[in-house]
Design a protein around this motif. Structure first.
Motif, PDB file in Angstrom:
ATOM      1  N   ALA A  39     -25.941   5.495 106.959  1.00 47.55           N
ATOM      2  CA  ALA A  39     -27.055   5.262 105.844  1.00 47.55           C
ATOM      3  C   ALA A  39     -27.598   4.261 105.588  1.00 47.55           C
ATOM      4  O   ALA A  39     -27.147   3.424 106.251  1.00 47.55           O
ATOM      5  CB  ALA A  39     -26.402   5.476 104.810  1.00 47.55           C
ATOM      6  N   ALA A  40     -28.965   3.606 104.504  1.00 43.18           N
ATOM      7  CA  ALA A  40     -29.175   2.072 104.200  1.00 43.18           C
ATOM      8  C   ALA A  40     -29.093   2.438 102.892  1.00 43.18           C
ATOM      9  O   ALA A  40     -29.970   2.954 102.523  1.00 43.18           O
ATOM     10  CB  ALA A  40     -30.746   2.157 105.297  1.00 43.18           C
ATOM     11  N   ARG A  74     -31.169  -3.221 113.425  1.00 40.74           N
ATOM     12  CA  ARG A  74     -30.939  -1.258 114.199  1.00 40.74           C
ATOM     13  C   ARG A  74     -31.214  -0.924 115.499  1.00 40.74           C
ATOM     14  O   ARG A  74     -30.844  -0.140 116.061  1.00 40.74           O
ATOM     15  CB  ARG A  74     -32.033  -0.610 113.170  1.00 40.74           C
ATOM     16  CG  ARG A  74     -31.945   0.053 111.860  1.00 40.74           C
ATOM     17  CD  ARG A  74     -32.938  -0.132 111.508  1.00 40.74           C
ATOM     18  NE  ARG A  74     -32.572  -0.121 109.414  1.00 40.74           N
ATOM     19  CZ  ARG A  74     -32.281  -0.670 108.825  1.00 40.74           C
ATOM     20  NH1 ARG A  74     -32.173  -2.402 108.999  1.00 40.74           N
ATOM     21  NH2 ARG A  74     -32.180  -0.688 107.556  1.00 40.74           N
ATOM     22  N   ALA A 131     -34.885  -7.208 110.371  1.00 37.69           N
ATOM     23  CA  ALA A 131     -33.908  -5.553 110.359  1.00 37.69           C
ATOM     24  C   ALA A 131     -34.225  -4.441 111.769  1.00 37.69           C
ATOM     25  O   ALA A 131     -33.578  -3.950 111.411  1.00 37.69           O
ATOM     26  CB  ALA A 131     -35.015  -4.491 108.986  1.00 37.69           C
ATOM     27  N   GLU A 132     -35.240  -4.525 111.932  1.00 38.75           N
ATOM     28  CA  GLU A 132     -35.989  -3.775 113.458  1.00 38.75           C
ATOM     29  C   GLU A 132     -34.823  -4.010 113.973  1.00 38.75           C
ATOM     30  O   GLU A 132     -34.569  -3.304 115.330  1.00 38.75           O
ATOM     31  CB  GLU A 132     -37.320  -4.227 113.413  1.00 38.75           C
ATOM     32  CG  GLU A 132     -38.078  -3.470 112.436  1.00 38.75           C
ATOM     33  CD  GLU A 132     -39.844  -3.424 112.740  1.00 38.75           C
ATOM     34  OE1 GLU A 132     -40.105  -4.205 113.913  1.00 38.75           O
ATOM     35  OE2 GLU A 132     -40.330  -3.280 112.019  1.00 38.75           O
ATOM     36  N   VAL A 186     -22.838   1.685 107.728  1.00 36.50           N
ATOM     37  CA  VAL A 186     -23.675   1.671 106.407  1.00 36.50           C
ATOM     38  C   VAL A 186     -24.173   0.244 106.816  1.00 36.50           C
ATOM     39  O   VAL A 186     -23.538  -0.122 106.133  1.00 36.50           O
ATOM     40  CB  VAL A 186     -22.968   1.928 105.374  1.00 36.50           C
ATOM     41  CG1 VAL A 186     -23.798   2.073 103.448  1.00 36.50           C
ATOM     42  CG2 VAL A 186     -22.530   3.281 105.315  1.00 36.50           C
ATOM     43  N   ILE A 187     -25.503   1.087 106.494  1.00 35.03           N
ATOM     44  CA  ILE A 187     -26.311  -0.752 105.893  1.00 35.03           C
ATOM     45  C   ILE A 187     -27.117  -1.111 105.342  1.00 35.03           C
ATOM     46  O   ILE A 187     -27.318  -0.201 103.861  1.00 35.03           O
ATOM     47  CB  ILE A 187     -27.247  -0.704 107.071  1.00 35.03           C
ATOM     48  CG1 ILE A 187     -27.502  -0.310 108.121  1.00 35.03           C
ATOM     49  CG2 ILE A 187     -28.689  -2.328 106.304  1.00 35.03           C
ATOM     50  CD1 ILE A 187     -28.992  -0.895 109.548  1.00 35.03           C
ATOM     51  N   VAL A 188     -26.126  -2.272 104.237  1.00 31.27           N
ATOM     52  CA  VAL A 188     -26.969  -2.313 102.842  1.00 31.27           C
ATOM     53  C   VAL A 188     -28.145  -3.604 102.639  1.00 31.27           C
ATOM     54  O   VAL A 188     -27.840  -5.195 103.549  1.00 31.27           O
ATOM     55  CB  VAL A 188     -25.964  -3.350 101.920  1.00 31.27           C
ATOM     56  CG1 VAL A 188     -25.413  -3.257 100.812  1.00 31.27           C
ATOM     57  CG2 VAL A 188     -24.748  -1.959 102.081  1.00 31.27           C
ATOM     58  N   ASN A 189     -29.015  -3.419 102.091  1.00 34.58           N
ATOM     59  CA  ASN A 189     -30.013  -4.534 102.092  1.00 34.58           C
ATOM     60  C   ASN A 189     -30.145  -4.815 100.956  1.00 34.58           C
ATOM     61  O   ASN A 189     -30.209  -3.581  99.947  1.00 34.58           O
ATOM     62  CB  ASN A 189     -31.342  -3.615 103.150  1.00 34.58           C
ATOM     63  CG  ASN A 189     -32.340  -4.871 102.763  1.00 34.58           C
ATOM     64  OD1 ASN A 189     -32.847  -6.044 102.447  1.00 34.58           O
ATOM     65  ND2 ASN A 189     -33.406  -3.614 103.569  1.00 34.58           N
ATOM     66  N   GLN A 234     -38.588  -8.290 107.503  1.00 34.31           N
ATOM     67  CA  GLN A 234     -38.562  -7.035 108.319  1.00 34.31           C
ATOM     68  C   GLN A 234     -38.131  -6.879 110.109  1.00 34.31           C
ATOM     69  O   GLN A 234     -37.674  -5.242 110.444  1.00 34.31           O
ATOM     70  CB  GLN A 234     -39.821  -6.430 108.181  1.00 34.31           C
ATOM     71  CG  GLN A 234     -40.128  -5.914 106.886  1.00 34.31           C
ATOM     72  CD  GLN A 234     -41.500  -4.949 106.600  1.00 34.31           C
ATOM     73  OE1 GLN A 234     -42.385  -5.751 107.209  1.00 34.31           O
ATOM     74  NE2 GLN A 234     -41.794  -4.135 106.206  1.00 34.31           N
ATOM     75  N   GLU A 262     -27.427  -6.846 105.074  1.00 29.13           N
ATOM     76  CA  GLU A 262     -28.424  -7.549 105.590  1.00 29.13           C
ATOM     77  C   GLU A 262     -28.801  -8.357 104.338  1.00 29.13           C
ATOM     78  O   GLU A 262     -29.435  -7.540 102.969  1.00 29.13           O
ATOM     79  CB  GLU A 262     -29.569  -6.793 105.947  1.00 29.13           C
ATOM     80  CG  GLU A 262     -29.900  -5.541 106.952  1.00 29.13           C
ATOM     81  CD  GLU A 262     -30.943  -5.137 107.558  1.00 29.13           C
ATOM     82  OE1 GLU A 262     -32.158  -5.594 107.932  1.00 29.13           O
ATOM     83  OE2 GLU A 262     -31.562  -4.137 107.074  1.00 29.13           O
ATOM     84  N   ILE A 289     -26.074   5.046 112.948  1.00 27.64           N
ATOM     85  CA  ILE A 289     -26.281   4.869 111.102  1.00 27.64           C
ATOM     86  C   ILE A 289     -26.302   5.699 110.341  1.00 27.64           C
ATOM     87  O   ILE A 289     -27.759   6.438 110.476  1.00 27.64           O
ATOM     88  CB  ILE A 289     -27.928   3.640 111.454  1.00 27.64           C
ATOM     89  CG1 ILE A 289     -27.233   2.747 112.378  1.00 27.64           C
ATOM     90  CG2 ILE A 289     -28.140   2.867 109.721  1.00 27.64           C
ATOM     91  CD1 ILE A 289     -28.977   2.125 112.590  1.00 27.64           C
TER      92      ILE A 289
END
Length: 222
Positions: free
Chosen positions: A61-62, A49, A45-46, A21-24, A42, A84, A59
């Protein structure tokens, strides 16, 4: 390795890919008028991923860093949480602490914040690895492998510490119960131990459980 193909080191159980799970907590453009900083966020983040997919991670969920985060994480049950964070991430850390309070998970934070106090706060909150700047997709897998290994080692040490504490506590119970029998029945230390042991065997209980029951009875009788 093809994107999406499972990696042995990224498989926690049964050979399945690690569920991420990615938390932004990076501000949206409308909240931060610095377009260059937004573009940089951005790109990071790319890269993250891409690195996760190349290594075969899943992955699932974000998620945004909001009040619903603990419930979302509890429902998804990920193997690892990646944060992130462009700068100060105290709010997201508070949510993560709540979300992982009952079930610890490895947490990796990628951030631009190199402040020592921020790093210390993150580690105190349960972050396993705190990675500052320089995020490239090829670095993601080695970083997560190390974080996962460190987390597993920490959990093993915590389990061993808990086991040692439990054994010490049980030993104290048995010693106290032996003391009661020696005082009440005029038994020697060995005789008191053997009596406790016999009671445990007859009742199919642990020695410490018999000791606790005897001590409880002693308290009631005075």
């Amino acid at each position: 390795m093809k994107p999406g193909s499972p990696s042995t080191s990224s498989a926690p159980t049964g050979g399945r890919p690690l569920r991420i799970v990615i938390v932004n907590s990076v501000p949206h453009l409308e909240e931060d008028h610095d377009e260059a900083a937004h573009e940089q966020a951005q790109l990071r983040a790319e890269a993250l991923r891409a690195g996760l997919l190349d290594a075969g991670y899943n992955i699932i969920a974000a998620l945004p860093a909001d009040l619903s985060l603990p419930d979302r994480i509890a429902g998804l049950q990920p193997d690892m949480i990646i944060i992130e964070a462009e700068s100060d991430a105290r709010d997201v850390l508070e949510h993560i602490v709540i979300a992982t309070r009952d079930e610890r998970r490895p947490i990796v934070m990628f951030t631009e914040d190199d402040d020592t106090s921020s790093m210390e706060a993150a580690m105190a909150a349960g972050v396993t690895a705190y990675i500052v700047a320089g995020l490239h997709s090829e670095r993601v897998k080695p970083v997560l492998d190390v974080a996962l290994a460190r987390f597993r080692q920490e959990q093993k040490l915590l389990a061993e510490l808990s086991d040692t504490r439990n054994k010490l506590a049980e030993r104290k119970l048995v010693e106290r119960a032996k003391g009661v029998l020696m005082a009440r029945k005029g038994l020697s230390e060995d005789q008191a131990y053997q009596k406790l042991r016999g009671m445990a065997m007859n009742r199919n209980l642990k020695l410490s459980e018999v000791a606790q029951r005897l001590l409880d009875a002693e308290d009631l009788l005075g």
